[in-house]
Scaffold this motif. Sequence first.
Motif, PDB file in Angstrom:
ATOM      1  N   GLY A  63      48.670 -24.988  58.399  1.00  0.00           N
ATOM      2  CA  GLY A  63      48.680 -26.068  57.431  1.00  0.00           C
ATOM      3  C   GLY A  63      48.604 -25.534  56.023  1.00  0.00           C
ATOM      4  N   LYS A  64      48.626 -26.443  55.061  1.00  0.00           N
ATOM      5  CA  LYS A  64      48.502 -26.057  53.656  1.00  0.00           C
ATOM      6  C   LYS A  64      47.540 -26.997  52.944  1.00  0.00           C
ATOM      7  N   LEU A  65      46.833 -26.433  51.988  1.00  0.00           N
ATOM      8  CA  LEU A  65      45.854 -27.174  51.209  1.00  0.00           C
ATOM      9  C   LEU A  65      46.205 -27.070  49.738  1.00  0.00           C
ATOM     10  N   SER A  66      46.232 -28.203  49.046  1.00  0.00           N
ATOM     11  CA  SER A  66      46.508 -28.213  47.608  1.00  0.00           C
ATOM     12  C   SER A  66      45.256 -27.866  46.819  1.00  0.00           C
ATOM     13  N   VAL A  67      45.391 -26.940  45.875  1.00  0.00           N
ATOM     14  CA  VAL A  67      44.296 -26.586  44.965  1.00  0.00           C
ATOM     15  C   VAL A  67      44.873 -26.465  43.562  1.00  0.00           C
ATOM     16  N   PRO A  68      44.054 -26.663  42.530  1.00  0.00           N
ATOM     17  CA  PRO A  68      44.579 -26.545  41.162  1.00  0.00           C
ATOM     18  C   PRO A  68      44.983 -25.110  40.838  1.00  0.00           C
ATOM     19  N   LEU A  69      46.104 -24.953  40.190  1.00  0.00           N
ATOM     20  CA  LEU A  69      46.462 -23.643  39.646  1.00  0.00           C
ATOM     21  C   LEU A  69      45.382 -23.187  38.673  1.00  0.00           C
ATOM     22  N   ASP A  70      44.972 -24.098  37.810  1.00  0.00           N
ATOM     23  CA  ASP A  70      43.985 -23.829  36.768  1.00  0.00           C
ATOM     24  C   ASP A  70      42.832 -24.811  36.960  1.00  0.00           C
ATOM     25  N   TYR A  71      41.671 -24.315  37.337  1.00  0.00           N
ATOM     26  CA  TYR A  71      40.544 -25.212  37.609  1.00  0.00           C
ATOM     27  C   TYR A  71      40.017 -25.911  36.366  1.00  0.00           C
ATOM     28  N   SER A  72      40.394 -25.454  35.172  1.00  0.00           N
ATOM     29  CA  SER A  72      40.028 -26.186  33.964  1.00  0.00           C
ATOM     30  C   SER A  72      40.911 -27.407  33.765  1.00  0.00           C
ATOM     31  N   ASP A  73      41.972 -27.514  34.558  1.00  0.00           N
ATOM     32  CA  ASP A  73      42.867 -28.673  34.538  1.00  0.00           C
ATOM     33  C   ASP A  73      43.105 -29.112  35.976  1.00  0.00           C
ATOM     34  N   ASP A 184      58.514 -11.773  37.228  1.00  0.00           N
ATOM     35  CA  ASP A 184      58.702 -12.530  38.472  1.00  0.00           C
ATOM     36  C   ASP A 184      57.538 -13.447  38.836  1.00  0.00           C
ATOM     37  N   SER A 185      56.335 -13.171  38.329  1.00  0.00           N
ATOM     38  CA  SER A 185      55.156 -13.953  38.729  1.00  0.00           C
ATOM     39  C   SER A 185      54.223 -14.242  37.568  1.00  0.00           C
ATOM     40  N   GLY A 186      54.748 -14.205  36.364  1.00  0.00           N
ATOM     41  CA  GLY A 186      53.901 -14.323  35.175  1.00  0.00           C
ATOM     42  C   GLY A 186      53.051 -15.577  35.141  1.00  0.00           C
ATOM     43  N   LYS A 187      53.572 -16.692  35.661  1.00  0.00           N
ATOM     44  CA  LYS A 187      52.841 -17.959  35.571  1.00  0.00           C
ATOM     45  C   LYS A 187      51.536 -17.923  36.343  1.00  0.00           C
ATOM     46  N   ILE A 188      51.526 -17.284  37.505  1.00  0.00           N
ATOM     47  CA  ILE A 188      50.334 -17.314  38.361  1.00  0.00           C
ATOM     48  C   ILE A 188      49.363 -16.180  38.058  1.00  0.00           C
ATOM     49  N   LEU A 189      49.815 -15.109  37.400  1.00  0.00           N
ATOM     50  CA  LEU A 189      48.995 -13.910  37.241  1.00  0.00           C
ATOM     51  C   LEU A 189      47.608 -14.178  36.644  1.00  0.00           C
ATOM     52  N   PRO A 190      47.448 -15.054  35.633  1.00  0.00           N
ATOM     53  CA  PRO A 190      46.101 -15.250  35.076  1.00  0.00           C
ATOM     54  C   PRO A 190      45.142 -15.965  36.020  1.00  0.00           C
ATOM     55  N   VAL A 192      44.852 -15.668  39.637  1.00  0.00           N
ATOM     56  CA  VAL A 192      44.723 -15.183  41.019  1.00  0.00           C
ATOM     57  C   VAL A 192      43.397 -14.487  41.301  1.00  0.00           C
ATOM     58  N   GLY A 193      42.449 -14.525  40.369  1.00  0.00           N
ATOM     59  CA  GLY A 193      41.216 -13.774  40.536  1.00  0.00           C
ATOM     60  C   GLY A 193      40.283 -14.333  41.596  1.00  0.00           C
ATOM     61  N   THR A 194      39.249 -13.546  41.886  1.00  0.00           N
ATOM     62  CA  THR A 194      38.314 -13.848  42.961  1.00  0.00           C
ATOM     63  C   THR A 194      37.490 -15.098  42.678  1.00  0.00           C
ATOM     64  N   VAL A 195      37.169 -15.365  41.436  1.00  0.00           N
ATOM     65  CA  VAL A 195      36.392 -16.562  41.108  1.00  0.00           C
ATOM     66  C   VAL A 195      37.161 -17.813  41.513  1.00  0.00           C
ATOM     67  N   ASN A 196      38.439 -17.866  41.195  1.00  0.00           N
ATOM     68  CA  ASN A 196      39.249 -19.014  41.602  1.00  0.00           C
ATOM     69  C   ASN A 196      39.413 -19.069  43.118  1.00  0.00           C
ATOM     70  N   ALA A 197      39.544 -17.916  43.761  1.00  0.00           N
ATOM     71  CA  ALA A 197      39.666 -17.893  45.226  1.00  0.00           C
ATOM     72  C   ALA A 197      38.394 -18.430  45.880  1.00  0.00           C
ATOM     73  N   ALA A 198      37.228 -18.137  45.285  1.00  0.00           N
ATOM     74  CA  ALA A 198      35.974 -18.674  45.818  1.00  0.00           C
ATOM     75  C   ALA A 198      35.935 -20.193  45.664  1.00  0.00           C
ATOM     76  N   ARG A 199      36.422 -20.699  44.553  1.00  0.00           N
ATOM     77  CA  ARG A 199      36.507 -22.158  44.375  1.00  0.00           C
ATOM     78  C   ARG A 199      37.431 -22.766  45.435  1.00  0.00           C
ATOM     79  N   ASP A 200      38.514 -22.055  45.700  1.00  0.00           N
ATOM     80  CA  ASP A 200      39.430 -22.530  46.748  1.00  0.00           C
ATOM     81  C   ASP A 200      38.704 -22.627  48.085  1.00  0.00           C
ATOM     82  N   MET A 201      37.851 -21.644  48.380  1.00  0.00           N
ATOM     83  CA  MET A 201      37.150 -21.650  49.667  1.00  0.00           C
ATOM     84  C   MET A 201      36.213 -22.848  49.783  1.00  0.00           C
ATOM     85  N   ASP A 202      35.630 -23.275  48.685  1.00  0.00           N
ATOM     86  CA  ASP A 202      34.763 -24.446  48.790  1.00  0.00           C
ATOM     87  C   ASP A 202      35.580 -25.703  49.053  1.00  0.00           C
ATOM     88  N   ARG A 203      36.799 -25.749  48.527  1.00  0.00           N
ATOM     89  CA  ARG A 203      37.693 -26.860  48.873  1.00  0.00           C
ATOM     90  C   ARG A 203      38.075 -26.817  50.346  1.00  0.00           C
TER      91      ARG A 203
END
Length: 501
Positions: A63-73, A184-190, A192-203
């Motif tokens: 499956g897939k889960l939607s998460v914000p690209l930018d958690y400030s938005d 090729d991936s400039g939009k997502i590069l800022p 992809v860090g671990t802090v955002n990945a941890a937020r994803d895990m709580d979702r």
Amino acid sequence: MRRVLAAALAATTMTAGCVSTAEPASDGSPETTAPRIAWGPCTDIERPDGEPPARQDPNVRCGKLSVPLDYSDPGGEQLQLAMIKIPAADRSARIGSLLFNFGGPGASGVDTLDQAAKALSSLRARYDLISFDPRGVERSSGVRCGTGADLDAFTALNTLPPGEETRRAIDAANREFAELCRRDSGKILPYVGTVNAARDMDRMRAALGDEKLHYVGMSYGTQLGAVYATQFPGNVGRMVLDAPLDPSVSFEERTLAQTRGFQDVYESFLKACVKERCEVGNTVKRADENVEKLLNDLAAKPLKVGKRELTQGLASTGVASALYSEVTWPFLETALGQALKGQGGALLYLADTYTGRAEDGTFSTQMTSFPAITCVDSAERPDEATLRRTEEAALEISPLFGSEGSGGLCGVWPAAGDDEAKRVDATGSAPIVVVGGKNDPATPFEWAPRLTEQLGTATLITYEGEGHGAYLSGSQCVTRLVDAYLLDGKLPRQGATCPAA
């Protein structure tokens, strides 16, 4: 090894896809309650070893889960995170979901859980086994940097002989690689860090319907788990961190510790090899000299392997790949023995498993997601003097594995980093179990007590055997202690130690 030595877990070479997407609310409006995952059948190609993937089992779901690209938005652009679920075998005794991150950063959790399912049968009895491709990895908007040919050139780059000419070539390659990633991936590069990945895990926890997050993190997954426990201490359930990183170390400290770790395990491999008839040499000294000569010869003239070439850079990567587990030492002996006779195919195969290269010349995102996540997880951008000091000190430790580490690539990385993922304090969380191996090349044992202390709520198990990671090493002692905690909530005693398997 300047670009890949710090990677904590080799990615699989399997490429695959999952179906299903996250569902919006029934009226089509944005979700206002817990996020939802729409599970459905998995689609896949067959595994390289010919075995049917676990996810061909109709009970296994993707499956897939939607998460914000930018958690400030949070209401802005969304990412789709790919997930996999292997349901608990005994539904009547089910504890909940158990989320895995197998390392990297950059390894696909979807693929790795698929391959590790049989080894996790004791946990599957009472847990739904869950894993995912973190943001920036494979199916979850994986970071891409150029073509397969570009990555072939990057991974084949020689790191010997040490000197100004080699340094200039590596610096130019780092700059070109970083530019391809920006293009090729400039939009997502800022993001992809671990802090955002941890937020994803709580979702994910909320979407799975679990009050607490039960979690097993291996290698880089230990940092991800530690950051999650720092951000969401009240949501931590039963958490195990195996082969731990110390997130507080600098690039220089990490490089020197890992260089020492790989050199120590390499020497253990040579000692084990010469106890019987060894294809590399009849003494440790002779075997070491033969490997050194092989690598120097490859730096001057690569070996032809079909339409490809085994360069010194790829050969060194292949050696490092096989040092992660004692199980692969016999194959390394064979690969080196063949290369000494002019046949480089086996050593090239080892390098490909490490870099995530498939037979058709495509790559997983292991080589591209790893620096993307590593570089945004640190504000450190080493200057030239620091890089040269690091390299010189590392080469003193090991002519084979010495390098400038990840600092050179991060110094030219197109996205800024910060140090939030380096600060760990899980005060207020449920107890956490940390497992550290005395002879782990990629995450040296010294990091295990450090992470345990930083967490403040953790208990350490010491494993005295070889290899990267203890839980899946075959140690019945480690398995018994970890399973007792995950299945029954029984913490290991302080100072628990397990002998080599």
